[in-house]
Every structure is written in C-alpha cells, then in structure tokens.
Design an enzyme around this catalytic site. Structure first.
Site, PDB file in Angstrom:
ATOM      1  CB  CYS A  39      13.518   7.769   4.737  1.00  0.00           C
ATOM      2  SG  CYS A  39      13.944   9.239   5.698  1.00  0.00           S
TER       3      CYS A  39
ATOM      4  CB  CYS B  62     -12.652  -5.966  10.767  1.00  0.00           C
ATOM      5  SG  CYS B  62     -12.124  -7.332  11.842  1.00  0.00           S
TER       6      CYS B  62
ATOM      7  CB  CYS C   3      17.211   6.416   5.485  1.00  0.00           C
ATOM      8  SG  CYS C   3      17.189   8.127   6.041  1.00  0.00           S
TER       9      CYS C   3
END
Length: 396
Positions: A280, A200, A328
């Site tokens: 990115c 879960c 990034c």
C-alpha cells in the site's frame, strides 16, 4: 605510467576496461576492481549500472624523481609528519608514536587498540577487543591490508579504528558502523537494513556495537515476533512464497512477513505497530509522512481498547461514514471503496473538500441520517467504533 582512462564517476566500468586502458594487471572481484601503480591506487566499487571510483595517491612522483626521501606519515590520515603537524606531547603508547596533531586523528587514537602486534606493527583494531585484527602490513599472511577500503565510507581501513564483524568476518570502521546504526531506517516504515553489514547484509555483531545496537536489537526482536504472529493469524504460514523452493522467502516465514507487512513506530509511546500491507506504500505516491501522525491504535485520541470479551475492535473509515476494512501507511483506515482511490481521498482531505456527515464513499455527500447511527468526529479524523459484536448485542 600510462594515462588514466577517461572515466566519469557514476558510470559503469569493469576490470577488462581498466586492464586495456592502464596496460597493467588488475585485481577484480564481485564488488570491486583495483588497479595498482607504484605511486597510486585506483579502486572502483562496481555495480550493475554505476560505480564509485576512489583514487589514492601514495607518494609524490615528482619528489621521488628528484631522489628526495619521504617523511614519516601519520598512521591515520597519511599526512607527512612535519614539525608543525606533530602533537604538543608524545603519546604514552608506542602504537601512537606516528599520529599527527589533527583532532580527528587524536580521537581515532583514543578509540584505537594500544597494542603492538608480534610483528612490530600497531594493531588497527579497537580498545578492549578480545582478538586483534590481522596485521595491516600482511605480516601474518592474511589477505587484508590497511589501504583496503571501508565499504561504508570508502576510506582506508587504517584511517580509523576498525572491527571484524563476528557474523560475517568483514572489516569496517567502528565509527562508521555506529553512524549507520544511529541513522536507522529511511522513511516511516520500520526496516532493519541499517543493522546489516554493508557487504553481505548479515546482522552486524561485535562487542563494541552491543551498547549502540541494544535498542534496535530489541525493536527488531519485537517486530519479528509481531510479524510472525500476524502471518499465523492470517493463515499464511503455508503461502507459496514460503513453501515454493524457487521463492526468495522459501522456509523463511518471518522474513516474508516483514516483506509483506508494514510496521511503524508510534510517535507517542514508541512501540512498533502494524500499519497495513507494505504494497500500500505505493499509494503514497512519494508523499512524506508526518511522524506526528504515526500513532498506534491505543494512542489515538478516539481509540478504544481491544474488547476483553471478544478480542475485537473496528474503526470508522477516515473519509466517510462507513466501517473500515483496511489500515494503510500506519496512519489511515479505509473502507473498501475509499481504499480503491487512496490518492484521490487524500487530495480531498488536504484541500478541505471532504464531505461532512453523512458522508458516502469516494467523497460523496449524503443526506439524512448518518449510516453508522452514531455521533462521531468529522471526516478526516481517525475514530474507533469499538467491538462490533458488543455493538450487536446491544441491539438485541
């Protein structure tokens, strides 16, 4: 019994298919399908496009046909307790009277609860637990059996000490959860699915897990707080992803922030740091990140502390002599033009074809003076420019 259906592990299957093929009653749920025979059980963990089949042979049908009695079996591995499989010395606990000499089974006995339940069956939990698991033989009427499967390793629950997770109530092997936590997240970006229940996704909670999860729990708390602050800093608390009732992130701003922002762990100091937008990552095109390159801004060789006066700092584009506006992959600062072609710029760097200072965006070689009017490391190197406002003050 009827012959088994032609089934290849990994192909889709459902309860109706098993019912037709085996001609018997089949129990089915959202996550698994179970077919019962007197001598075996077939369990299939189902998915939208694949399935995992587990066949458990309970006894030898040929021996049963000959009328031969079954020997007592090890409570963990289910092997027959023949004289050569008995341990050299008997255990001091009655709960381990039927444990073979195999090293793994003996290790399970060392971690397993030593108590005998009121019904007379051994508890399948762990030592030192506050509350015992239900009887694996169903004596207390609860719907759980020892031959139910751990959803991490797909082995029987009674094959090793098990725990009931306090957050959701699902039962799994203790050692399996510890291995899952130790493996942590896949790839470079920090994610926390490894801390969740395999059924879960609720964060796993149990006293036996507190020690092994302590470091990950602290890291998760830190990353969630940083993500919340960044969402607030960018003014995205009222983003449609958080306010739209049809959104997956409705009224869950921190979870949305973790979905949107990428955080990485610094190879040098170990702290989590913001490494850009998660979207990115597609620009990496499946390339593996060298963990030694995951360095937070404070630990970069050409870094500078955030300005105490203005609270700002800027970086040079890794690929040209421009000010960076994007960060990034947790490793790379880009100007806007170089950011439009991250793969192309990385290829220029890896092949040694980046322009030298003065360098323009997109790999263009310039002539004359550096556009930044400073002395800096060669292209392909991360470099902090310092506070932009302080730099302007110096020119006044």
């Amino acid at each position: 019994p009827a012959p088994a259906p032609a089934h290849r592990s990994g192909s889709a299957v459902d309860a109706a298919e098993l019912r037709r093929a085996w001609q018997l009653e089949v129990e089915g749920g959202a996550d698994s399908v179970r077919a019962e025979l007197s001598w075996a059980r077939l369990t299939v963990f189902t998915g939208k496009s694949n399935a995992l089949s587990v066949l458990e042979v309970r006894r030898d049908p040929a021996r049963a046909a000959r009328g031969e009695e079954e020997l007592e079996r090890c409570r963990f591995c289910q092997c027959e307790l023949t004289p050569e499989r008995l341990p050299a010395s008997a255990s001091e606990f009655a709960a381990f009277a039927s444990v073979c000499s195999d090293m793994l089974c003996q290790m399970s006995a060392n971690d397993c609860c030593t108590q005998i339940l009121p019904c007379g069956h051994p508890c399948g939990g762990v030592r030192g637990e506050d509350a015992h698991l239900p009887c694996f033989f169903g004596c207390d009427g609860q719907a759980m059996a020892g031959d139910d499967l751990c959803t991490i390793c797909t082995e029987r629950l009674d094959a090793a000490p098990s725990i009931r997770l306090g957050s959701c109530g699902h039962v799994v092997h203790l050692d399996c959860t510890k291995q899952q936590v130790a493996a942590r997240w896949p790839g470079a970006r920090i994610t926390f699915r490894f801390m969740g229940c395999p059924l879960c996704s609720e964060i796993m909670e149990h006293p036996a897990l507190e020690k092994c999860m302590a470091e990950s729990t602290a890291l998760r708390r830190s990353v969630r707080e940083k993500a919340r602050m960044r969402l607030q800093y960018m003014g995205l608390e009222g983003h449609a992803a958080v306010t739209d009732p049809s959104s997956d992130w409705y009224r869950r701003p921190v979870d949305y922030a973790l979905h949107r922002f990428a955080y990485y762990r610094c190879h040098k100091c170990g702290d989590a740091y913001y490494g850009g937008e998660a979207q990115c990552e597609a620009g990496m095109a499946g390339k593996e990140v060298d963990e030694s390159e995951l360095v937070c801004p404070r630990c970069q060789p050409f870094s500078a502390e955030v300005c105490t006066k203005h609270g700002l700092t800027t970086w040079k584009c890794r690929f040209c002599c421009s000010e960076a506006v994007f960060f990034c992959f947790g490793t790379t600062h880009f100007c806007e033009l170089c950011h439009n072609d991250p793969g192309g710029m990385q290829n220029l760097e890896s092949s040694g074809r980046l322009p030298t200072c003065p360098a323009g965006p997109n790999g263009k070689q310039l002539e004359g003076e550096c556009p930044l009017h400073i002395v800096h490391p060669p292209t392909g190197t991360e470099f902090c420019l310092g506070c932009p406002l302080c730099a302007q003050e110096k020119t006044f």
